[in-house]
Design a protein around this motif. Sequence first.
Motif, short mmCIF file in Angstrom:
data_model
loop_
_atom_site.label_atom_id
_atom_site.label_comp_id
_atom_site.label_asym_id
_atom_site.label_seq_id
_atom_site.Cartn_x
_atom_site.Cartn_y
_atom_site.Cartn_z
N ALA A 173 41.17 38.59 76.33
CA ALA A 173 41.16 39.67 75.09
C ALA A 173 40.55 40.94 75.33
CB ALA A 173 40.02 38.87 74.65
N ALA A 174 39.72 41.43 76.40
CA ALA A 174 39.77 42.75 76.65
C ALA A 174 41.12 43.51 77.06
CB ALA A 174 38.66 42.99 77.67
N GLU A 175 41.95 42.78 77.94
CA GLU A 175 42.99 43.64 78.15
C GLU A 175 44.14 43.63 76.92
OE1 GLU A 175 44.61 44.06 82.14
OE2 GLU A 175 42.48 44.68 81.32
N ALA A 176 44.05 42.50 76.00
CA ALA A 176 44.70 42.62 74.92
C ALA A 176 44.10 43.64 73.84
CB ALA A 176 44.85 41.23 74.19
N ASP A 177 42.95 43.83 73.99
CA ASP A 177 42.35 44.96 73.04
C ASP A 177 42.72 46.05 73.43
OD1 ASP A 177 40.52 45.54 71.02
OD2 ASP A 177 39.45 46.56 72.32
N ARG A 178 42.99 46.47 74.95
CA ARG A 178 43.51 47.81 75.37
C ARG A 178 44.76 48.04 75.02
NH1 ARG A 178 42.16 49.99 81.49
NH2 ARG A 178 43.01 52.24 81.20
N ALA A 179 45.59 46.90 74.88
CA ALA A 179 47.14 47.23 74.51
C ALA A 179 47.08 47.33 72.99
CB ALA A 179 47.79 46.01 75.08
N ALA A 180 46.11 46.88 72.27
CA ALA A 180 46.17 47.12 70.89
C ALA A 180 45.77 48.64 70.45
CB ALA A 180 45.05 46.23 70.23
N THR A 181 44.67 49.05 71.21
CA THR A 181 44.37 50.51 71.32
C THR A 181 45.57 51.18 71.21
OG1 THR A 181 42.20 49.85 71.68
CG2 THR A 181 42.76 52.35 71.91
N ILE A 182 46.22 51.14 72.29
CA ILE A 182 47.60 52.31 72.66
C ILE A 182 48.51 52.00 71.59
CG2 ILE A 182 49.46 52.49 74.15
CD1 ILE A 182 47.46 51.73 76.49
N LEU A 183 48.89 50.79 71.08
CA LEU A 183 49.79 50.32 70.19
C LEU A 183 49.54 51.03 68.66
CD1 LEU A 183 50.69 46.82 70.92
CD2 LEU A 183 52.22 48.68 70.74
N ALA A 184 48.08 51.04 68.41
CA ALA A 184 47.85 51.49 66.87
C ALA A 184 48.09 52.68 66.50
CB ALA A 184 46.07 51.47 66.77
N PRO A 185 48.15 53.97 67.01
CA PRO A 185 48.87 55.05 66.48
C PRO A 185 50.37 55.08 66.29
CG PRO A 185 48.12 55.58 68.74
CD PRO A 185 47.60 54.30 68.15
N ALA A 186 50.76 54.23 67.35
CA ALA A 186 52.46 53.98 67.08
C ALA A 186 52.69 53.38 65.96
CB ALA A 186 53.01 53.56 68.67
N ARG A 187 51.99 52.26 65.90
CA ARG A 187 52.25 51.34 64.60
C ARG A 187 52.13 52.18 63.15
NH1 ARG A 187 48.90 45.77 65.07
NH2 ARG A 187 49.97 45.71 62.87
N LYS A 188 51.01 52.89 63.15
CA LYS A 188 50.80 53.69 62.07
C LYS A 188 51.96 54.63 61.69
CE LYS A 188 47.23 56.90 60.04
NZ LYS A 188 45.94 57.46 60.41
N ALA A 189 52.20 55.26 62.81
CA ALA A 189 53.47 56.35 62.81
C ALA A 189 54.77 55.68 62.33
CB ALA A 189 53.82 57.08 63.93
#
Length: 288
Positions: free
Chosen positions: A269-285
């Motif tokens: 889950a921690a590894e997935a959370d790190r991926a989510a953090t990287i994805l977040a600004p790209a998803r917002k954009a």
Amino acid sequence: MLDTTARNTLPLAPGVGYKPQHFTDILESPGPVRWLEIHAENYMGDGGRPIAQIRHLAERFPISVHGVGLSIGGEAPLDPDHLARLARLVGWLNPASFSEHLAWSTHDTEFLNDLLPLPYTEETLARVCSHIDQVQEALGRQMLLENPSTYLAFAESAMSETDFLREIARRTGCGLLLDVNNVFVATTNQQTDPNAYIAEFPLDLVGEIHLGGHDEQVDEYGDPLLIDSHGTEVVDPVWKLYAETISLMGPRPTLIEWDTDVPDWSVLAAEADRAATILAPARKAALQ
């Protein structure tokens, strides 16, 4: 006619490779995980607990099916029994995605427990395309083809790996699965630039990303030798390459692969959370 529209869609968010020991944790505390992936060959039976668990999980999570046994690049014809069992699985599960590897694992009647590389020639290209056409026809849907982790290059290759994958997709209509760890492993082993590989990759055809761990060794000359093991955390250089890739092409469904020495759910889950953090600004954009 080939249906290239997913029945359900993988979200632009992290997923993980499903392991039965995490069944309860996934249901009770999925954290950032929004989809799951299974290896096809583990779910080709007629029933039992594995099938029951996946049926239950599929009610809550989109499922991606990842094949490891078709031997897409093998010289022999595809195994019709294996393909029929795969079609049956895809038929009842109706997954969001199906993918396989640009590799071979069969010779005559022998099955090799590895995903072996191919020379990038016109002969290989024609064979791989024929096999992909056969798979997509049997499944009635588009498949994704994954770039391999390699340890050497063939002297007879007549084109780059990225051009080879692009031409396969053009001829067959398949999509691509970009394994960023495989890129890092292969370019390190062959002493080439991973960023240059990503720059040449047909990113517009990518439907899914994989991230995983690898083992670090040295060869007989003392040079780095990376082994794609899926048994450790994703290393920082791979996370950096992943972030740079997302910045170039936008968000994609991203899988954390961990197949050996499987850790507690909190680690995944921690590894997935790190991926989510990287994805977040790209998803917002992408939403703006």
